[in-house]
Design a protein around this motif. Structure first.
Motif, PDB file in Angstrom:
ATOM      1  N   THR A 126       0.793  -1.242   0.086  1.00 59.28           N
ATOM      2  CA  THR A 126      -0.043  -0.019   0.035  1.00 59.28           C
ATOM      3  C   THR A 126       0.740   1.310  -0.046  1.00 59.28           C
ATOM      4  N   GLY A 127       2.179   1.129   0.401  1.00 50.92           N
ATOM      5  CA  GLY A 127       2.964   2.296   0.417  1.00 50.92           C
ATOM      6  C   GLY A 127       2.728   3.191   1.679  1.00 50.92           C
ATOM      7  N   ILE A 128       1.852   2.491   2.741  1.00 50.96           N
ATOM      8  CA  ILE A 128       1.799   3.354   3.855  1.00 50.96           C
ATOM      9  C   ILE A 128       2.593   3.084   5.058  1.00 50.96           C
ATOM     10  N   ASP A 129       3.170   3.868   5.679  1.00 53.01           N
ATOM     11  CA  ASP A 129       3.612   3.664   6.930  1.00 53.01           C
ATOM     12  C   ASP A 129       2.878   4.047   8.129  1.00 53.01           C
ATOM     13  N   PHE A 130       3.117   3.320   9.399  1.00 52.53           N
ATOM     14  CA  PHE A 130       2.415   3.661  10.461  1.00 52.53           C
ATOM     15  C   PHE A 130       3.184   3.327  11.936  1.00 52.53           C
ATOM     16  N   PRO A 131       3.257   4.231  12.710  1.00 47.87           N
ATOM     17  CA  PRO A 131       3.967   3.792  13.939  1.00 47.87           C
ATOM     18  C   PRO A 131       3.302   2.836  15.010  1.00 47.87           C
ATOM     19  N   LEU A 132       4.054   2.250  15.816  1.00 44.05           N
ATOM     20  CA  LEU A 132       3.209   1.354  16.792  1.00 44.05           C
ATOM     21  C   LEU A 132       2.840   2.270  17.994  1.00 44.05           C
ATOM     22  N   TYR A 133       1.641   1.904  18.186  1.00 44.89           N
ATOM     23  CA  TYR A 133       1.034   2.946  19.183  1.00 44.89           C
ATOM     24  C   TYR A 133       0.972   2.081  20.948  1.00 44.89           C
ATOM     25  N   THR A 134       0.857   2.964  21.808  1.00 49.55           N
ATOM     26  CA  THR A 134       0.662   2.444  23.125  1.00 49.55           C
ATOM     27  C   THR A 134      -0.856   2.104  23.257  1.00 49.55           C
ATOM     28  N   ASP A 135      -1.238   1.349  24.190  1.00 53.93           N
ATOM     29  CA  ASP A 135      -2.694   1.179  24.334  1.00 53.93           C
ATOM     30  C   ASP A 135      -3.435   1.860  25.047  1.00 53.93           C
ATOM     31  N   GLY A 136      -4.351   2.447  24.740  1.00 51.82           N
ATOM     32  CA  GLY A 136      -5.597   3.214  25.228  1.00 51.82           C
ATOM     33  C   GLY A 136      -5.058   4.935  24.757  1.00 51.82           C
ATOM     34  N   GLY A 137      -4.412   4.933  23.732  1.00 47.68           N
ATOM     35  CA  GLY A 137      -4.084   6.393  23.279  1.00 47.68           C
ATOM     36  C   GLY A 137      -3.516   6.608  21.882  1.00 47.68           C
ATOM     37  N   ALA A 138      -3.197   7.689  21.498  1.00 42.56           N
ATOM     38  CA  ALA A 138      -2.753   8.017  20.164  1.00 42.56           C
ATOM     39  C   ALA A 138      -1.462   8.534  20.253  1.00 42.56           C
ATOM     40  N   ARG A 139      -0.606   7.856  21.177  1.00 44.64           N
ATOM     41  CA  ARG A 139       1.043   8.425  21.231  1.00 44.64           C
ATOM     42  C   ARG A 139       1.824   7.174  20.931  1.00 44.64           C
ATOM     43  N   ALA A 140       2.503   7.545  20.046  1.00 44.04           N
ATOM     44  CA  ALA A 140       3.628   6.462  19.371  1.00 44.04           C
ATOM     45  C   ALA A 140       4.347   5.762  20.736  1.00 44.04           C
ATOM     46  N   ALA A 141       4.457   4.398  20.346  1.00 44.16           N
ATOM     47  CA  ALA A 141       5.030   3.695  21.664  1.00 44.16           C
ATOM     48  C   ALA A 141       6.506   3.980  21.301  1.00 44.16           C
ATOM     49  N   SER A 142       6.960   4.067  22.680  1.00 48.36           N
ATOM     50  CA  SER A 142       8.468   3.960  22.957  1.00 48.36           C
ATOM     51  C   SER A 142       8.985   2.826  23.627  1.00 48.36           C
ATOM     52  N   PHE A 143      10.014   2.244  23.290  1.00 47.15           N
ATOM     53  CA  PHE A 143      10.382   1.062  24.060  1.00 47.15           C
ATOM     54  C   PHE A 143      11.919   1.438  24.954  1.00 47.15           C
ATOM     55  N   ASP A 144      12.002   0.928  25.932  1.00 48.65           N
ATOM     56  CA  ASP A 144      13.225   1.184  26.723  1.00 48.65           C
ATOM     57  C   ASP A 144      14.320   0.355  26.080  1.00 48.65           C
ATOM     58  N   THR A 145      13.975  -0.831  25.577  1.00 47.02           N
ATOM     59  CA  THR A 145      15.437  -1.527  25.298  1.00 47.02           C
ATOM     60  C   THR A 145      15.092  -2.027  23.539  1.00 47.02           C
ATOM     61  N   ILE A 146      15.962  -2.574  23.182  1.00 50.63           N
ATOM     62  CA  ILE A 146      16.131  -3.164  22.015  1.00 50.63           C
ATOM     63  C   ILE A 146      15.147  -4.398  21.774  1.00 50.63           C
ATOM     64  N   GLU A 147      15.381  -5.100  22.756  1.00 48.31           N
ATOM     65  CA  GLU A 147      14.633  -6.665  22.976  1.00 48.31           C
ATOM     66  C   GLU A 147      13.054  -6.148  22.705  1.00 48.31           C
ATOM     67  N   ALA A 148      12.500  -5.272  23.588  1.00 48.47           N
ATOM     68  CA  ALA A 148      11.251  -4.793  23.690  1.00 48.47           C
ATOM     69  C   ALA A 148      10.740  -4.369  22.133  1.00 48.47           C
TER      70      ALA A 148
END
Length: 167
Positions: A126-148
């Protein structure tokens, strides 16, 4: 006192206004650019500072990706790939590719000093990008570790691949 020469027009500035040197040709105040030692307008100095800051951020992203890429390569499932991805003049990312039949790639952005790892998924069909989001909101998810971040990216790619399969 050294001569004040406008870096834009190379005119020797002899006029001062409000305590600052003034270029009569460019009609602008002149300030010293600490990086080069040349006399520039406020706008030029600000632009140069932003460019230098951007270059530092790009270099830091390259260092972080190089540091964490071997770990990401160990964490992806067998048959998947984790590789370095960088386009000219842009920050570096870890790209995670599903097996050859996949139609999406996930890009992990390294921490920037304020937030952790970000992940976005690019669907090549589709040529579409989307960020991963946190549960319950419209905020892009941020992960503390590379593993996560890798675990979330792999799951998102599995979902994207499942959605793309014909039913």
């Amino acid at each position: 006192m050294t001569d004040i020469v406008c870096s834009r027009c190379q005119t020797l500035s002899k006029l001062w206004r409000h305590g600052l040197p003034w270029c009569e040709v460019c009609e602008t105040y002149l300030v010293i650019d600490a990086g080069t030692g040349s006399w520039v307008s406020f706008a030029d100095r600000e632009q140069r500072q932003r460019a230098a800051e951007n270059e530092r951020a790009i270099a830091k992203s390259v260092d972080l990706v190089e540091e964490h890429l071997p770990e990401a390569q160990r964490l992806v499932p067998e048959g998947w790939a984790a590789r370095r991805h960088q386009t000219d003049g842009a920050r570096c990312h870890v790209a995670i590719d599903a097996p050859a039949d996949g139609n999406a790639t996930s890009y992990l952005s390294p921490p920037d000093g304020r937030f952790g790892w970000y992940s976005r998924v690019h669907n090549r069909t589709t040529g579409i990008d989307f960020p991963l989001y946190t549960d319950g909101g419209a905020r892009a998810a941020s992960f503390d570790t590379i593993e996560a971040a890798v675990a979330a990216a792999v799951e998102a790619l599995r979902v994207a691949s499942a959605e793309a399969r014909p039913r």
